[in-house]
Motif scaffolding. Structure first.
Motif, mmCIF file in Angstrom:
data_model
loop_
_atom_site.group_PDB
_atom_site.id
_atom_site.type_symbol
_atom_site.label_atom_id
_atom_site.label_comp_id
_atom_site.label_asym_id
_atom_site.label_seq_id
_atom_site.Cartn_x
_atom_site.Cartn_y
_atom_site.Cartn_z
ATOM 1 N N THR A 35 0.838 -1.201 0.000
ATOM 2 C CA THR A 35 0.000 0.000 0.000
ATOM 3 C C THR A 35 0.871 1.248 0.000
ATOM 4 O O THR A 35 1.775 1.388 0.819
ATOM 5 N N TYR A 93 -4.884 3.837 -14.960
ATOM 6 C CA TYR A 93 -5.466 2.996 -13.909
ATOM 7 C C TYR A 93 -6.916 3.409 -13.638
ATOM 8 O O TYR A 93 -7.283 4.572 -13.796
ATOM 9 N N GLU A 95 -11.659 0.987 0.527
ATOM 10 C CA GLU A 95 -11.848 0.585 1.925
ATOM 11 C C GLU A 95 -12.450 1.776 2.654
ATOM 12 O O GLU A 95 -11.870 2.862 2.677
ATOM 13 N N SER A 127 -8.721 3.923 1.810
ATOM 14 C CA SER A 127 -7.844 3.627 0.681
ATOM 15 C C SER A 127 -8.672 3.330 -0.556
ATOM 16 O O SER A 127 -9.869 3.035 -0.484
ATOM 17 N N THR A 139 -8.202 1.039 -4.268
ATOM 18 C CA THR A 139 -7.405 0.096 -5.058
ATOM 19 C C THR A 139 -7.698 0.331 -6.526
ATOM 20 O O THR A 139 -8.858 0.408 -6.941
ATOM 21 N N GLU A 183 -6.497 -0.598 -10.711
ATOM 22 C CA GLU A 183 -5.900 -1.620 -11.569
ATOM 23 C C GLU A 183 -5.542 -0.994 -12.901
ATOM 24 O O GLU A 183 -6.280 -0.146 -13.425
ATOM 25 N N THR A 210 -1.937 -4.055 -9.868
ATOM 26 C CA THR A 210 -2.931 -3.494 -8.957
ATOM 27 C C THR A 210 -2.199 -2.702 -7.884
ATOM 28 O O THR A 210 -1.174 -3.158 -7.357
ATOM 29 N N THR A 229 -2.815 -0.272 -4.302
ATOM 30 C CA THR A 229 -3.680 0.259 -3.248
ATOM 31 C C THR A 229 -3.025 1.501 -2.670
ATOM 32 O O THR A 229 -1.834 1.498 -2.354
#
Length: 661
Positions: free
Chosen positions: A2, A118, A124, A132, A134, A136, A143, A145
């Motif tokens: 992260t 991305y 989250e 956070s 995430t 991709e 990926t 985060t």
């Protein structure tokens, strides 16, 4: 693994870039995540004719962008060149020039990192806090985060707010939901003359009144000045067809690609016939083409270096899935729009149904070979005019952008962070027509739109306190039409960048920052909070920031601040009452306070001593310590004398008085 930043901005749009740059300049580490390899959204992808009617400074980053455009054309081609003249003081530019400028602005910020290509897959969230996101890569091989204290949603699609689980709007409200004249199912006709149909204008607006704007850009300067210091859009007037029902639905306005064309044979590439080309798709356009001619049909707007911005090829009704679709489906929709745009050019240049002279003129144009060179000279960004819209803590509606009853301006919004001035409008939402009408959903309400405050609450989601939404912000379908312009988004985005900095510096969620101090910060850094005809945010006057701030609190009933005029006794009395209520922390309607000033007639002037006495009486009446008055006069360096007190100097005193609360 992260990564951690103080701020994450999702969306390489101009609004996202401005937010990221400003937060970084204020000393905070920022990650800007983009959907492709190119910064700038529509401003670098074909929308090269800047959509604004306001030639005034509105925010520093936008001013820097315009200055860089001017510098580019002056340096490269000379101050006497046609290219420099065509850039119109930095408001018009070639796509690759805009991208180079955005890249340079971002590269200059050491605290601003960019992650290109991305899209978000998850967030989250802990109750009212996003922890956070995430993302991709579109290549599918990585990926990432990223944790942060503050998140900024600056995509056209509203993907982050959806992943965060905050409420959003999609489609059109009914006419009755917000009492919006142009809401819901709508058919309009355009009147190009100066007659204002009463049905379209609505109650309280004189249909015989002169246009409330300056003349077209080619109008002689001495004839351009009007009641509002704005430049008009030559789109005519929307008259509502009687078969409009005003029913709300899921529909959104059409998308398109804004092609960059050139008539320079050395730089021109003719489009090939698209694989799925069907001439039947374009035959219905022949009537309009014959009636208006090629250039108006294509809505060509000239750019520097023999180029033009093509603003046509909409596909109403074929984008409804896009906002909530996955990326494969979005790609299908984008491909369909690409094929349609290229097919239109091919049709105009090759089909026997097109008149010979029109075909000949159409063949003078082609894709610019020096634009979008990595994408076969075709724009990278589909023009997503409207997708998800935040359902936030305040919704900007048609009523926010129209004259408030009993005022010479729009409603006053106490927590304004920016200004919208572009006419309420929408491209078509479906292809259906009534007799003589535009396709359903099209309107252009220039006859009623006026400069409007944009509330900070429009960028604040319900239920989440550390997410800011400057691009797909909280607005009705109709209201969004006055906001969804890149200069406005740059303006809002920079204000949001200041909000990010204020939140981080005070260890406070963005939703809870002190609005007074935040707005003072904006006003003192040349970010427009209120539109005035007679004031620029960059004016080197002691009252500039004060007038901007007080414009959000009901101290002005019109768009004229008159800072150098003497303060009259009736106005002094009302200003003192408004200020005292603010200092006392009492809830008051800023629009109503401004409306009271409409009746504050009289010519008797007051001195600084008179105004100080008026303030003391008002503060005492509201139970506030009157010693604040002397402090405010000292801080503003306004001293008692026998001369009439100017309105601007009075504003300085009021600004310090209210600032101390």
């Amino acid at each position: 693994m992260t990564r951690t930043y103080s701020t994450v901005v999702l969306g390489g749009t101009p609004g996202g870039i401005a937010a990221g740059i400003r937060a970084a300049r204020e000393g905070h580490d920022v990650l800007l995540i983009t959907y492709n390899d190119h910064l700038g959204g529509m401003m670098t992808s074909g929308l090269s004719y800047t959509d604004t009617l306001m030639m005034k400074p509105r925010s520093p980053v936008f001013a820097e962008f315009r200055a860089a455009v001017r510098d580019h054309y002056r340096t490269e081609f000379g101050a006497d060149s046609s290219a420099y003249e065509a850039c119109e003081q930095g408001y018009i530019f070639e796509p690759h020039v805009a991208e180079e400028i955005f890249d340079a602005l971002v590269a200059d910020e050491s605290r601003l990192d960019v992650l290109r290509g991305y899209y978000p897959t998850a967030v989250e969230r802990n109750d009212r806090t996003l922890n956070s996101v995430t993302v991709e890569s579109f290549d599918g091989d990585e990926t990432v985060t990223v944790a942060a204290s503050v998140f900024v949603e600056a995509t056209y699609e509203g993907d982050l707010l959806a992943k965060a689980g905050v409420p959003y709007r999609l489609g059109r409200e009914s006419r009755t939901e917000y009492d919006e004249q142009f809401a819901g199912e709508l058919y309009t006709r355009t009147r190009g003359d100066r007659y204002y149909p009463q049905e379209a204008v609505g109650e309280g607006v004189d249909p015989s009144a002169p246009a409330d704007r300056r003349g077209p850009l080619d109008t002689p300067t001495e004839k351009r000045q009007g009641p509002l210091d704005l430049v008009p859009h030559p789109a005519g007037i929307s008259e509502i067809h009687p078969k409009s029902t005003g029913t709300g639905d899921h529909r959104i306005q059409a998308y398109s690609y804004r092609l960059c064309l050139t008539d320079d044979p050395e730089n021109r590439i003719k489009p090939d016939r698209p694989a799925d080309y069907d001439r039947e798709d374009y035959l219905d356009a022949l009537e309009e083409l014959e009636r208006v001619g090629l250039r108006p049909f294509l809505r060509l707007r000239y750019l520097p270096n023999q180029k033009a911005d093509m603003n046509t090829a909409d596909l109403p009704g074929e984008n409804y899935d896009y906002p909530e679709a996955d990326w494969d489906r979005r790609a299908e929709i984008a491909d369909r729009h690409e094929s349609h745009a290229l097919g239109l050019l091919y049709f105009l240049q090759n089909d026997d149904a097109v008149a010979d002279d029109v075909r000949e003129r159409a063949n003078e144009w082609g894709l610019a070979a020096d634009e979008f060179v990595e994408n076969d000279n075709f724009p990278f960004q589909l023009y997503v005019r409207e997708a998800r819209r935040l359902d936030g803590r305040h919704t900007f509606t048609e009523g926010d952008a129209r004259h408030a009853p009993g005022l010479d301006r729009t409603p006053v919004v106490w927590d304004s962070i920016a200004v919208a001035e572009y006419p309420l409008d929408s491209h078509a939402c479906k292809p259906d027509r009534q007799a003589g009408s535009h396709p359903e959903g099209h309107f252009y309400a220039s006859q009623v739109t006026r400069p409007a405050h944009i509330s900070y609450r429009t960028v604040l989601p319900k239920g989440v306190d550390n997410l800011l939404v400057p691009v797909p912000l909280s607005a009705s379908h109709v209201g969004y039409g006055s906001i969804r312009l890149e200069p406005t988004w740059l303006h809002i985005g920079e204000s949001v960048g200041y909000a990010v900095a204020t939140a981080l510096e005070t260890d406070t969620p963005p939703a809870d920052i002190d609005r007074n101090r935040f707005q003072h910060r904006l006003a003192e850094n040349a970010v427009m909070l209120s539109f005035f005809n007679d004031l620029e945010v960059t004016d080197d006057e002691s009252w500039t920031a004060a007038v901007q701030f007080l414009g959000t609190r009901g101290f002005f009933e019109s768009y004229d601040a008159d800072p150098e005029a003497p303060l009259t006794a009736p106005v002094a009395s009302e200003w003192a009452e408004t200020a005292a209520a603010l200092v006392a922390g009492e809830s008051q309607d800023a629009t109503e306070r401004a409306r009271i000033l409409m009746d504050a007639s009289g010519t008797t002037t007051v001195t600084a001593s008179d105004f100080a006495d008026e303030l003391r009486r008002a503060l005492d009446w509201h139970g506030v310590e009157v010693g604040r008055v002397e402090t405010a006069f000292d801080q503003s360096d306004v001293h008692s004398d026998s001369h009439p007190l100017g309105r601007g100097d009075a504003c300085r005193v009021l600004y310090h008085l209210v600032s101390n609360t």
